[in-house]
Design a protein around this motif. Structure first.
Motif, mmCIF file in Angstrom:
data_model
loop_
_atom_site.group_PDB
_atom_site.id
_atom_site.type_symbol
_atom_site.label_atom_id
_atom_site.label_comp_id
_atom_site.label_asym_id
_atom_site.label_seq_id
_atom_site.Cartn_x
_atom_site.Cartn_y
_atom_site.Cartn_z
ATOM 1 N N ILE A 291 0.861 -1.182 0.000
ATOM 2 C CA ILE A 291 0.000 0.000 0.000
ATOM 3 C C ILE A 291 0.896 1.230 0.000
ATOM 4 C CG2 ILE A 291 -1.780 1.231 1.313
ATOM 5 C CD1 ILE A 291 -2.722 -1.480 2.353
ATOM 6 N N ASP A 292 0.447 2.277 -0.633
ATOM 7 C CA ASP A 292 1.254 3.488 -0.825
ATOM 8 C C ASP A 292 1.815 4.005 0.498
ATOM 9 O OD1 ASP A 292 2.419 5.670 -2.077
ATOM 10 O OD2 ASP A 292 0.630 6.900 -1.813
ATOM 11 N N THR A 293 3.131 4.272 0.524
ATOM 12 C CA THR A 293 3.807 4.759 1.728
ATOM 13 C C THR A 293 4.411 6.143 1.544
ATOM 14 O OG1 THR A 293 5.862 3.674 1.038
ATOM 15 C CG2 THR A 293 4.376 2.399 2.446
ATOM 16 N N THR A 294 4.053 6.855 0.495
ATOM 17 C CA THR A 294 4.697 8.132 0.183
ATOM 18 C C THR A 294 4.592 9.123 1.335
ATOM 19 O OG1 THR A 294 4.200 7.819 -2.170
ATOM 20 C CG2 THR A 294 4.782 10.042 -1.448
ATOM 21 N N LEU A 295 3.390 9.350 1.828
ATOM 22 C CA LEU A 295 3.203 10.316 2.909
ATOM 23 C C LEU A 295 3.897 9.869 4.189
ATOM 24 C CD1 LEU A 295 -0.564 11.285 2.382
ATOM 25 C CD2 LEU A 295 1.488 12.592 1.731
ATOM 26 N N LEU A 296 3.883 8.575 4.465
ATOM 27 C CA LEU A 296 4.534 8.076 5.680
ATOM 28 C C LEU A 296 6.048 8.249 5.605
ATOM 29 C CD1 LEU A 296 2.466 4.808 6.253
ATOM 30 C CD2 LEU A 296 2.373 6.910 7.612
ATOM 31 N N ILE A 297 6.628 8.025 4.436
ATOM 32 C CA ILE A 297 8.075 8.201 4.293
ATOM 33 C C ILE A 297 8.454 9.668 4.450
ATOM 34 C CG2 ILE A 297 9.974 8.072 2.625
ATOM 35 C CD1 ILE A 297 8.789 5.477 1.613
ATOM 36 N N LEU A 298 7.643 10.566 3.900
ATOM 37 C CA LEU A 298 7.903 12.002 4.088
ATOM 38 C C LEU A 298 7.809 12.376 5.558
ATOM 39 C CD1 LEU A 298 5.941 13.499 1.052
ATOM 40 C CD2 LEU A 298 8.427 13.307 1.309
ATOM 41 N N GLN A 299 6.833 11.807 6.242
ATOM 42 C CA GLN A 299 6.688 12.079 7.668
ATOM 43 C C GLN A 299 7.878 11.536 8.451
ATOM 44 O OE1 GLN A 299 2.986 10.638 9.264
ATOM 45 N NE2 GLN A 299 3.438 11.304 11.352
ATOM 46 N N ARG A 300 8.366 10.371 8.069
ATOM 47 C CA ARG A 300 9.537 9.798 8.743
ATOM 48 C C ARG A 300 10.772 10.649 8.508
ATOM 49 N NH1 ARG A 300 11.499 3.912 6.977
ATOM 50 N NH2 ARG A 300 11.954 5.080 5.073
ATOM 51 N N ASN A 301 10.983 11.104 7.287
ATOM 52 C CA ASN A 301 12.138 11.951 6.999
ATOM 53 C C ASN A 301 12.100 13.245 7.795
ATOM 54 O OD1 ASN A 301 12.974 10.019 5.180
ATOM 55 N ND2 ASN A 301 12.158 11.072 3.389
ATOM 56 N N ASN A 302 10.900 13.794 7.961
ATOM 57 C CA ASN A 302 10.758 15.018 8.745
ATOM 58 C C ASN A 302 11.132 14.789 10.199
ATOM 59 O OD1 ASN A 302 9.900 17.755 9.306
ATOM 60 N ND2 ASN A 302 8.024 16.891 10.155
ATOM 61 N N LEU A 303 10.698 13.649 10.763
ATOM 62 C CA LEU A 303 11.037 13.342 12.155
ATOM 63 C C LEU A 303 12.533 13.114 12.325
ATOM 64 C CD1 LEU A 303 8.080 10.939 13.024
ATOM 65 C CD2 LEU A 303 8.447 13.249 13.920
ATOM 66 N N VAL A 304 13.155 12.422 11.369
ATOM 67 C CA VAL A 304 14.599 12.189 11.435
ATOM 68 C C VAL A 304 15.361 13.511 11.407
ATOM 69 C CG1 VAL A 304 16.570 11.215 10.196
ATOM 70 C CG2 VAL A 304 14.476 9.881 10.453
ATOM 71 N N THR A 305 14.910 14.446 10.588
ATOM 72 C CA THR A 305 15.557 15.763 10.514
ATOM 73 C C THR A 305 15.431 16.513 11.827
ATOM 74 O OG1 THR A 305 15.088 15.885 8.139
ATOM 75 C CG2 THR A 305 15.599 17.949 9.266
ATOM 76 N N GLN A 306 14.263 16.443 12.454
ATOM 77 C CA GLN A 306 14.075 17.116 13.740
ATOM 78 C C GLN A 306 14.975 16.524 14.825
ATOM 79 O OE1 GLN A 306 9.949 17.997 14.968
ATOM 80 N NE2 GLN A 306 9.301 17.262 12.947
ATOM 81 N N VAL A 307 15.105 15.210 14.826
ATOM 82 C CA VAL A 307 15.973 14.571 15.826
ATOM 83 C C VAL A 307 17.421 15.012 15.627
ATOM 84 C CG1 VAL A 307 16.918 12.348 16.566
ATOM 85 C CG2 VAL A 307 14.461 12.589 16.167
#
Length: 299
Positions: A66-82
């Protein structure tokens, strides 16, 4: 002449009685296959689905996603914040985070060792070194924390919160993988590629066809003649004059009586109380779900 005629009648009566006794049906039932309904664990558009009805699938293989595009963008954003928060931390805070990870790894290993100790697989002394590691890590963490300022503690709390969110997103991404749970045949397909699915929406139905379950219903008188593990014969022939037998093993006998199901044709009144008995039968492709059968206990 009369005595001879009487003797012939007696012999025929015995033969007919013997045949009817050996050919008596002891129970009726139907075959069924174990089935699993594979559903979507997350909402989104199906980007791939490599299954078709009739396809044989092995367990634990990925058959779609199932499409994970939005979830991957959300994960990248969290990694950047950390990463940004870690840049603001003193060296002691980084050390605490590393020690905490080390302690968690030692705790996980200790839990695994304790499980092996409980089962008797390893000696209890095997867990001592991990307890020592946890104690040392706790001491280092306490010493490092005492030297940190309030700001560092706040940053650590923010990082911990972001890591928790990151773990949730990673789990959501993992659930976008459509994994086949068991070995079986796809008997129905409910969704296709490019379609949108919600959580819990069925994608396909899987059935195991190499082993079938024959559910039969025995009356109380016949129940005393069977036990778990007994082998029985089941007639799957379409007509009584052309029987076709398969053998199976009794795997379940219900402890409670019930009314005979309306779909089961019994020679007795359907209002009588019967007991469900499950018979496991190997299938070479002949047996189908819903196929009726007759159980014979005596050979």
């Amino acid at each position: 002449m009369r005595q001879h005629f009487i003797m012939v009648i007696c012999i025929l009566t015995c033969i007919i009685s013997s045949c009817s006794s050996s050919d008596q049906v002891d129970a009726y039932g139907n075959f069924s296959a174990p089935e699993w309904l594979v559903c979507a664990e997350t909402a989104g558009k199906i980007v791939s689905l490599s299954i078709e009805e009739g396809m044989i699938l092995e367990p634990e293989i990925q058959v779609g996603s199932i499409d994970t595009t939005l979830l991957i963008l959300q994960r990248n954003n969290l990694v950047t914040q950390v990463k940004a928060l870690r840049a603001t931390m003193p060296q002691e805070a980084i050390q605490i985070e590393a020690l905490q990870l080390e302690r968690n790894a030692a705790q996980n290993e200790l839990n695994r060792i304790n499980a092996l100790v409980s089962s008797g697989s390893v000696d209890a002394k095997s867990s001592d070194q991990y307890r020592d590691r946890i104690a040392v890590a706790d001491g280092k963490i306490a010493a490092a924390r005492s030297s940190l300022h309030q700001q560092s503690a706040t940053v650590l709390a923010q990082i911990e919160a972001l890591n928790s969110q990151l773990a949730i997103v990673n789990e959501q991404i993992n659930r976008c993988r459509i994994i086949n749970p068991e070995h079986g045949v796809v008997v129905a397909k409910y969704a296709n590629q490019h379609e949108f699915v919600n959580i819990g929406m069925p994608i396909y139905r899987l059935a195991r066809t190499d082993m079938m379950t024959f559910r039969a219903w025995f009356d109380g008188r016949t129940l005393s003649r069977i036990n778990l593990g007994d082998m029985v014969r089941i007639n799957i022939g379409s007509t009584s004059d052309k029987p076709q037998f398969v053998e199976g093993k009794i795997t379940y006998i219900s402890p409670d009586s019930e009314f005979a199901p309306a779909t089961i044709k019994t020679v007795d009144n359907r209002s009588s109380m019967v007991y469900q008995v499950n018979v496991e039968v190997a299938n070479d492709g002949t047996l189908k779900s819903g196929m009726p059968g007759e159980v014979f206990l005596s050979k």
